[in-house]
Motif scaffolding. Structure first.
Motif, mmCIF file in Angstrom:
data_model
loop_
_atom_site.group_PDB
_atom_site.id
_atom_site.type_symbol
_atom_site.label_atom_id
_atom_site.label_comp_id
_atom_site.label_asym_id
_atom_site.label_seq_id
_atom_site.Cartn_x
_atom_site.Cartn_y
_atom_site.Cartn_z
ATOM 1 N N MET A 1 34.548 45.989 -13.689
ATOM 2 C CA MET A 1 34.716 45.330 -12.395
ATOM 3 C C MET A 1 36.024 44.557 -12.328
ATOM 4 S SD MET A 1 30.827 44.035 -11.537
ATOM 5 C CE MET A 1 31.384 43.143 -10.078
ATOM 6 N N LEU A 2 36.374 43.890 -13.403
ATOM 7 C CA LEU A 2 37.633 43.143 -13.433
ATOM 8 C C LEU A 2 38.821 44.092 -13.269
ATOM 9 C CD1 LEU A 2 36.951 40.530 -16.261
ATOM 10 C CD2 LEU A 2 37.254 40.058 -13.817
ATOM 11 N N ALA A 3 38.750 45.243 -13.931
ATOM 12 C CA ALA A 3 39.833 46.225 -13.799
ATOM 13 C C ALA A 3 39.927 46.721 -12.354
ATOM 14 C CB ALA A 3 39.582 47.393 -14.754
ATOM 15 N N LEU A 4 38.779 46.939 -11.721
ATOM 16 C CA LEU A 4 38.763 47.377 -10.325
ATOM 17 C C LEU A 4 39.360 46.317 -9.411
ATOM 18 C CD1 LEU A 4 37.866 49.079 -7.875
ATOM 19 C CD2 LEU A 4 35.582 48.067 -8.142
ATOM 20 N N PHE A 5 38.906 45.088 -9.566
ATOM 21 C CA PHE A 5 39.387 44.012 -8.702
ATOM 22 C C PHE A 5 40.871 43.729 -8.937
ATOM 23 C CE2 PHE A 5 34.901 41.963 -8.403
ATOM 24 C CZ PHE A 5 34.480 43.030 -7.639
ATOM 25 N N GLU A 6 41.307 43.807 -10.186
ATOM 26 C CA GLU A 6 42.713 43.592 -10.501
ATOM 27 C C GLU A 6 43.573 44.654 -9.820
ATOM 28 O OE1 GLU A 6 46.051 41.935 -11.632
ATOM 29 O OE2 GLU A 6 44.139 41.046 -12.255
ATOM 30 N N ASP B 1 38.302 33.251 -12.722
ATOM 31 C CA ASP B 1 36.853 33.073 -12.632
ATOM 32 C C ASP B 1 36.222 33.983 -11.592
ATOM 33 O OD1 ASP B 1 37.969 31.920 -10.403
ATOM 34 O OD2 ASP B 1 36.706 30.128 -10.429
ATOM 35 N N ALA B 2 36.861 35.118 -11.318
ATOM 36 C CA ALA B 2 36.407 35.996 -10.229
ATOM 37 C C ALA B 2 34.962 36.448 -10.401
ATOM 38 C CB ALA B 2 37.329 37.210 -10.133
ATOM 39 N N LEU B 3 34.509 36.622 -11.625
ATOM 40 C CA LEU B 3 33.144 37.105 -11.869
ATOM 41 C C LEU B 3 32.285 36.071 -12.585
ATOM 42 C CD1 LEU B 3 33.755 40.841 -12.835
ATOM 43 C CD2 LEU B 3 33.059 39.884 -10.649
ATOM 44 N N ARG C 1 26.715 45.343 -23.323
ATOM 45 C CA ARG C 1 26.683 46.337 -22.254
ATOM 46 C C ARG C 1 27.049 45.688 -20.916
ATOM 47 N NH1 ARG C 1 28.018 50.603 -19.787
ATOM 48 N NH2 ARG C 1 26.435 51.798 -18.673
ATOM 49 N N ILE C 2 26.532 44.486 -20.686
ATOM 50 C CA ILE C 2 26.895 43.775 -19.459
ATOM 51 C C ILE C 2 28.387 43.450 -19.477
ATOM 52 C CG2 ILE C 2 26.556 41.651 -18.135
ATOM 53 C CD1 ILE C 2 23.643 41.714 -18.929
ATOM 54 N N GLY C 3 28.901 43.138 -20.662
ATOM 55 C CA GLY C 3 30.332 42.876 -20.783
ATOM 56 C C GLY C 3 31.165 44.079 -20.381
ATOM 57 N N GLU C 4 30.684 45.286 -20.684
ATOM 58 C CA GLU C 4 31.401 46.500 -20.275
ATOM 59 C C GLU C 4 31.445 46.607 -18.750
ATOM 60 O OE1 GLU C 4 29.335 49.676 -22.145
ATOM 61 O OE2 GLU C 4 29.930 49.118 -24.191
ATOM 62 N N ILE C 5 30.337 46.245 -18.101
ATOM 63 C CA ILE C 5 30.298 46.263 -16.634
ATOM 64 C C ILE C 5 31.284 45.250 -16.067
ATOM 65 C CG2 ILE C 5 28.855 45.783 -14.609
ATOM 66 C CD1 ILE C 5 28.159 48.408 -15.938
ATOM 67 N N LEU D 1 26.214 40.806 -10.172
ATOM 68 C CA LEU D 1 27.423 41.615 -10.306
ATOM 69 C C LEU D 1 27.440 42.744 -9.279
ATOM 70 C CD1 LEU D 1 27.673 41.864 -14.203
ATOM 71 C CD2 LEU D 1 29.126 40.500 -12.686
ATOM 72 N N ALA D 2 26.300 43.407 -9.116
ATOM 73 C CA ALA D 2 26.232 44.518 -8.167
ATOM 74 C C ALA D 2 26.537 44.061 -6.749
ATOM 75 C CB ALA D 2 24.854 45.169 -8.222
ATOM 76 N N SER D 3 26.104 42.850 -6.412
ATOM 77 C CA SER D 3 26.320 42.344 -5.053
ATOM 78 C C SER D 3 27.804 42.138 -4.752
ATOM 79 C CB SER D 3 25.556 41.029 -4.847
ATOM 80 O OG SER D 3 26.143 39.961 -5.576
ATOM 81 N N ARG D 4 28.646 42.084 -5.789
ATOM 82 C CA ARG D 4 30.072 41.842 -5.603
ATOM 83 C C ARG D 4 30.908 43.113 -5.577
ATOM 84 N NH1 ARG D 4 30.813 36.564 -9.657
ATOM 85 N NH2 ARG D 4 29.183 35.301 -8.686
ATOM 86 N N VAL D 5 30.292 44.246 -5.854
ATOM 87 C CA VAL D 5 31.026 45.516 -5.857
ATOM 88 C C VAL D 5 31.083 46.059 -4.427
ATOM 89 C CG1 VAL D 5 31.077 47.881 -6.714
ATOM 90 C CG2 VAL D 5 30.308 46.033 -8.215
ATOM 91 N N PRO D 6 32.267 46.420 -3.919
ATOM 92 C CA PRO D 6 32.389 46.920 -2.541
ATOM 93 C C PRO D 6 31.956 48.377 -2.427
ATOM 94 C CG PRO D 6 34.542 46.903 -3.581
ATOM 95 C CD PRO D 6 33.594 46.278 -4.567
ATOM 96 N N MET D 7 30.676 48.617 -2.674
ATOM 97 C CA MET D 7 30.156 49.981 -2.634
ATOM 98 C C MET D 7 29.353 50.198 -1.357
ATOM 99 S SD MET D 7 27.302 49.562 -5.647
ATOM 100 C CE MET D 7 26.380 48.033 -5.848
#
Length: 215
Positions: free
Chosen positions: A129-134, A147-149, A121-125, A166-172
């Protein structure tokens, strides 16, 4: 009842995040002096949901975290430079008088029991995130670092810490960050984070489309 010094901010801080602060307002200078006399120099941080940090009269959230002072510099005249690290989550039981600074009766609030969160489940997150950052970096003509995450092994082995990192790295936005922090269980926090990533992804796609159309 022990009154915990509190520092309301216009940011929702997540456990594990660093929090540098420049202190100059008299009431918070007193807070720092009092904290530095403690065995555990810490104060609570909560999100201001309405109002401003300076001057009082703000409306505050009831879920926050402890910020521990790890280093400080006293510049005189009540001015301090602080290095702090956000620690365990707390819940405010009761706000007390703001004299001489905001204070509250608090309690620790560890994750409540809930469904287990698997590494899959964490892998899905992580994948979302990788798709978003890409998408973000490719729109800027750049490439995402492999090594972005990446996280430390001890963080990867602790699902609760991993999700906070992980949450701290999301630009929300701050409301989404607060929702992540306030989720009662780890499983609920993962779901809230997944929703936030979807929201940010949709906003990014809208902005990219607007830029491409010259809007």
């Amino acid at each position: 009842m022990t009154a915990q010094p509190m520092f309301p901010l216009q940011s929702a801080l997540l456990p594990g995040e660093p929090l540098p602060l420049r202190i100059f307002e008299p009431r918070y200078s007193q807070l720092v002096r009092d904290c530095l006399e403690m065995t555990d120099p810490a104060f609570g941080v909560v999100l201001i949901t309405r109002g401003l940090e300076v001057g009082g009269g703000d409306v505050r959230g009831d879920v926050g975290a402890l910020a521990r002072i790890t280093e400080y510099a006293d510049h005189g005249m009540g001015q301090y430079q602080l290095g702090t690290v956000i620690g365990e989550r707390i819940r405010v039981r009761e706000w007390l008088d703001d004299d001489p600074y905001p204070r509250a009766d608090i309690e620790p609030w560890p994750d409540e029991p809930g469904p287990p969160v698997t590494h899959e489940r964490i892998g899905e997150i992580v994948d979302a995130m990788l798709a978003l950052f890409e998408r973000i970096v490719s729109a800027r003509g750049a490439r995402l670092r492999p090594d972005a995450l990446a996280v430390e092994p001890e963080v990867a082995d602790d699902p609760s810490r991993h999700i906070y990192v992980l949450a701290s790295r999301v630009p929300m936005g701050q409301a989404d960050r607060y929702a992540v922090l306030a989720a009662p269980t780890l499983a609920e926090r993962v779901d809230v984070l997944a929703d936030a990533i979807e929201t940010v992804s949709a906003m990014v796609e809208f902005q990219i489309a607007s830029d491409e159309n010259g809007e």
